[in-house]
Scaffold this motif. Structure first.
Motif, mmCIF file in Angstrom:
data_model
loop_
_atom_site.group_PDB
_atom_site.id
_atom_site.type_symbol
_atom_site.label_atom_id
_atom_site.label_comp_id
_atom_site.label_asym_id
_atom_site.label_seq_id
_atom_site.Cartn_x
_atom_site.Cartn_y
_atom_site.Cartn_z
ATOM 1 N N ASP A 331 -37.626 66.028 -40.826
ATOM 2 C CA ASP A 331 -38.539 65.304 -41.714
ATOM 3 C C ASP A 331 -39.354 64.326 -40.863
ATOM 4 O O ASP A 331 -38.874 63.262 -40.479
ATOM 5 C CB ASP A 331 -37.735 64.557 -42.783
ATOM 6 N N HIS A 332 -40.601 64.673 -40.582
ATOM 7 C CA HIS A 332 -41.430 63.876 -39.680
ATOM 8 C C HIS A 332 -41.938 62.592 -40.325
ATOM 9 O O HIS A 332 -42.334 61.669 -39.615
ATOM 10 C CB HIS A 332 -42.619 64.710 -39.188
ATOM 11 N N VAL A 333 -41.905 62.535 -41.634
ATOM 12 C CA VAL A 333 -42.409 61.354 -42.335
ATOM 13 C C VAL A 333 -41.302 60.340 -42.600
ATOM 14 O O VAL A 333 -41.485 59.141 -42.407
ATOM 15 C CB VAL A 333 -43.092 61.766 -43.653
ATOM 16 N N ALA A 334 -40.155 60.799 -43.052
ATOM 17 C CA ALA A 334 -39.095 59.873 -43.467
ATOM 18 C C ALA A 334 -37.777 60.096 -42.741
ATOM 19 O O ALA A 334 -36.741 59.631 -43.189
ATOM 20 C CB ALA A 334 -38.881 59.962 -44.978
ATOM 21 N N GLN A 335 -37.810 60.829 -41.629
ATOM 22 C CA GLN A 335 -36.667 60.988 -40.747
ATOM 23 C C GLN A 335 -35.548 61.840 -41.390
ATOM 24 O O GLN A 335 -35.594 62.183 -42.539
ATOM 25 C CB GLN A 335 -36.111 59.639 -40.278
ATOM 26 N N GLY A 336 -34.554 62.133 -40.577
ATOM 27 C CA GLY A 336 -33.444 62.965 -41.027
ATOM 28 C C GLY A 336 -33.770 64.446 -40.913
ATOM 29 O O GLY A 336 -34.929 64.845 -40.696
#
Length: 811
Positions: A331-336
């Motif tokens: 998830d490049h926007v919100a990590q994980g």
């Protein structure tokens, strides 16, 4: 897109699976094409059960209405049905509380009712973020007619597999053995004595061509239970006996573990054979992260650094980790990280996020940083923990289990869609990132640069074959398509400028995304997964010297001891839940912990000790290991049972023999025992570790790829653990320098201790030899020992680093 992956991996073809399972379970393999079963599966609409007559009222309450806060206003929610699951705490069970089905939780009430009414049991198993569990709930369990058939003719039990993995393992073993596949939702029919006789996975509600639907399957089972019950029970009993024999794992008398180098070489060769070179990972699609494989490969390299095999192993691990981090599974926007990729290039994921994936991947990425020194991998590890701290953390210090894949689209509508929270249209990106990037070629906007870098297309970037249901039509899953250097060259700006623009864009998109309807959050906090995450925060914090991460690790340790440890009974509790307002709720009745709860917490405590050197964590690890031995150790065959062998409702006493999405608790225990034997001087734990590995000798020798984490434990036994003892004060700068030197290196087979020389300390009490170790000239000093031989003490961090690297010799 998940549907496509599901067809290939989780349930293969569920209908074919169900048919095979019915055949094998009802009549045995040799009779699967004759007798009553043939009519059961060949003519979907030929039977109408005489059993279906009006029955006494079920335990379903009248319509219930309640008020719920929604966007600052009160929204009334009415339910036509409410069953006894409404009193449960499990998020998965609560998702079925308003089905027109007379559900019971797993327990004596249901068992006694089945015996009293002499009815078969329908056991439905799943978990709250399971996409196909949602589908079957919507299609079948909300169906009034199917609900009546179920409630009138079966005792219906709903089970959360994450709360009761022991029950899930037993019946999944049955389904896999009789069908060749498995997955969730799992549907199993049992006798009143809990013995399975039919099993499958997902069923559509109605017949589709020659494939029987759930209603038809239910009708046929009712007929067979009436007219052919003896054959059902006999076949089920035969399979159960075969499973008991086939799943038995025991050490041969006088046996010993197989040779570690041979097993490790075979494991490497098997992984290399399944490795996909272009994008990394193993096999083509769907692709799972498989951290246990990556950790093995890096451990294999550590003892084979100068060989071509060692170099290849490292390249496989590093390339896989890099491609995953660049892919849409990240998830490049919100990590994980999402659960897995439906394609070979890590692009289109199944969007569910699981705690255990975050924990193991954080450790894998920080290990890659230790091996390579490349900041890229450390940044990914930190970002994973940022996501967990922000979105999966409870104020009590515990960690939530998962985020769902499905959510309501921002545009609204009654139906949830997979990935709706995470994907983007090109127009959304252009509107949000409309600023012109100063100095860029042709006056490009921030959107132009972002869309180029992350592969955003006007028509969407998801191939139709990855989206058979059309849920992602016109949408984009972000995936890094170019290096920062190439993107900078394309737009005529500096690399620094590109990094700044991309970071700014991601922040804007994150702010916008949180305004969308969020996916369901499973606020169940499992002891085992919290143990895995404890390890992650401790290990990443130690390597990076990040006090905030170490403080979060200590909070997690305190949470486990305060909320999931019953000091009166000396028992780990399996889970607790965050409530509607995220207040902590204990399960009622409480569920005692299983082997993985003990093993993963012990591992986490050992990692937390090596990160903080607070001996309270080491003491508790010792205490828990003693309890684990008492509760689960097999005195006859060696190794640990997955659950309490005295529980009569668990028909198979299993020893998990596969490192899968989570490592096997026996694999982790083999390492725990070895580490604890070095910390405490307890030689019985060293012997137990050897006995455990001996019990799994056949599996290790033949298919070590099934147990890469256990192979690492076997390697640790063979190469012996390096004991690194730092004599000094924890908060002194000279001590910190030596610890930083140790933590900068990947040393998979070591224990790290800190002592101030006090004979009254916990470690000196357990290991009196530590009292003879001293500081040189009053300066923090490192002693490195192996095989009862110690090197000359050193005080310089660089000298310690050279000493440790010189000791990392090939096998």
């Amino acid at each position: 897109m998940f549907r496509l992956a599901w067809r290939h991996s989780v349930c293969r073809d569920s209908f074919a699976l169900t048919t095979r399972s019915l055949a094998a379970a009802l009549l045995g393999p040799e009779r699967s094409q004759q007798g009553p079963l043939r009519s059961l599966i060949s003519n979907p609409l030929s039977y109408r059960s005489p059993v279906l007559q009006p029955q006494p009222a079920r335990y379903l309450s009248p319509p219930v209405c309640r008020s719920m806060a929604s966007g600052g206003e009160q929204e009334s929610t009415c339910h036509k049905h409410t069953n006894r699951l409404a009193k449960e705490r499990s998020p998965y069970l609560l998702q079925h509380a308003h089905n027109p089905v007379d559900w019971y939780p797993w327990g004596q009430e249901a068992f006694e009712k089945a015996k009293t009414e002499d009815k078969p049991i329908f056991l439905s198993v799943g978990y709250s973020t399971c996409h196909w569990c949602h589908v079957m709930e919507r299609e079948s369990f909300q169906d009034e007619e199917i609900g009546k058939i179920l409630s009138d003719n079966f005792i219906c039990i709903k089970l959360d597999r994450e709360e009761r993995p022991d029950v899930d393992k037993v019946y999944m073993t049955f389904v896999q053995a009789t069908s060749g596949g498995g997955g969730w939702p799992m549907s199993v029919w049992l006798t009143p004595e809990l013995k399975p006789f039919i099993g499958g996975t997902y069923f559509p509600p109605r017949d589709q061509g020659r494939r029987p639907g759930f209603r038809t399957v239910l009708m046929r089972i009712i007929e067979q239970w009436q007219n052919n019950r003896a054959a059902l029970e006999s076949s089920g009993e035969r399979i159960l006996v075969a499973l008991r024999k086939g799943t038995s794992i025991s050490a041969n008398p006088g046996g010993s573990p197989p040779l570690a180098p041979d097993v490790a070489n075979r494991c490497f060769q098997q992984l290399a054979h399944s490795y996909e070179e272009e994008y990394g990972g193993f096999r083509n699609a769907p692709k799972f992260p498989s951290p246990v494989n990556l950790m093995f490969l890096m451990s294999y390299w550590s003892v084979n650094r100068s060989t071509s095999e060692g170099v290849e192993a490292l390249q496989m691990a590093m390339h896989t980790l890099r491609m995953m981090a660049l892919g849409g599974i990240h998830d490049h926007v919100a990590q994980g990280f999402h659960r897995y990729s439906t394609d070979s290039s890590w692009h289109v994921p199944h969007f569910e996020k699981m705690l255990y994936d975050q924990a193991q991947l954080a450790v894998a990425y920080i290990t890659a940083f230790q091996v390579s020194g490349e900041q890229f991998y450390a940044d990914v590890a930190k970002n994973i923990l940022l996501y967990v701290s922000r979105d999966l953390s409870d104020k009590s210090g515990g960690f939530y289990s998962a985020e769902d894949a499905d959510s309501v689209p921002a545009s609204g509508g009654p139906d949830k869609r997979e990935g709706a929270f995470c994907v983007w249209t090109a127009s959304e990106v252009r509107e949000l990132l409309s600023d012109v990037a100063e100095g860029s070629t042709g006056g490009a906007t921030q959107a132009d640069i972002f869309m180029h870098h992350y592969g955003v297309k006007e028509q969407g970037n998801v191939a139709p074959e990855q989206d058979p249901q059309g849920e992602l039509q016109g949408q984009n899953v972000l995936i890094v398509r170019y290096s920062v250097e190439l993107t900078a060259a394309r737009f005529g700006i500096t690399v620094e400028k590109v990094n700044h623009l991309l970071a700014s864009a991601r922040a804007k998109m994150a702010d916008m995304r949180i305004t969308r309807p969020r996916p369901h959050l499973d606020t169940k906090m499992l002891a085992s997964w919290n143990g895995l995450m404890l390890s992650a925060f401790a290990r990443v914090g130690a390597v990076l010297g990040d006090e905030a991460l170490l403080e979060r690790a200590k909070q997690a340790g305190n949470f486990l001891k305060e909320h999931l440890w019953d000091s009166e009974t000396q028992t780990i509790l399996r889970s607790c839940c965050g409530g509607e307002q995220h207040e902590l709720q204990q399960m009622s009745p409480s569920i005692s912990g299983f082997l993985d709860d003990y093993a993963f917490i012990i591992c986490g405590l050992l990692d937390l000790y090596e990160a903080t050197f607070q001996t309270e964590w080491l003491q508790w690890a010792e205490e828990l290991q003693l309890r684990q031995d008492l509760l689960f150790w097999d005195d006859q065959g060696g190794g640990y049972f997955c659950s309490d062998p005295s529980d009569s409702t668990i028909l198979l006493q299993l020893k998990e023999d596969q490192d899968g999405a989570e490592p096997s608790a026996n694999s982790v225990s083999a390492s725990n025992l070895l580490r604890l034997s070095h910390y405490t001087g307890n030689q019985e734990w060293l012997q137990k570790s050897q006995q455990l590995l001996t019990a799994f000798s056949d599996r290790l020798a033949r298919v070590p790829i099934a147990l890469p984490e256990m192979v690492r434990a076997l390697m640790a036994q063979h190469y012996t653990l390096k004991q690194i003892v730092i004599c000094g004060q924890r908060d002194d700068s000279d001590t910190a320098g030596l610890l930083a030197a140790v933590n900068s290196l990947y040393l998979p087979f070591k224990v790290l201790m800190l002592t101030d020389g006090s004979p009254e300390s916990f470690l000196c009490q357990r290991l009196p030899v530590l009292s003879s170790m001293f500081q040189l000239d009053g300066v923090a000093t490192a002693h490195v020992c192996q095989d009862f031989t110690c090197s000359l003490p050193v005080t310089d961090p660089q000298e310690l680093r050279r000493l440790l690297l010189d000791g990392a010799t090939d096998s």
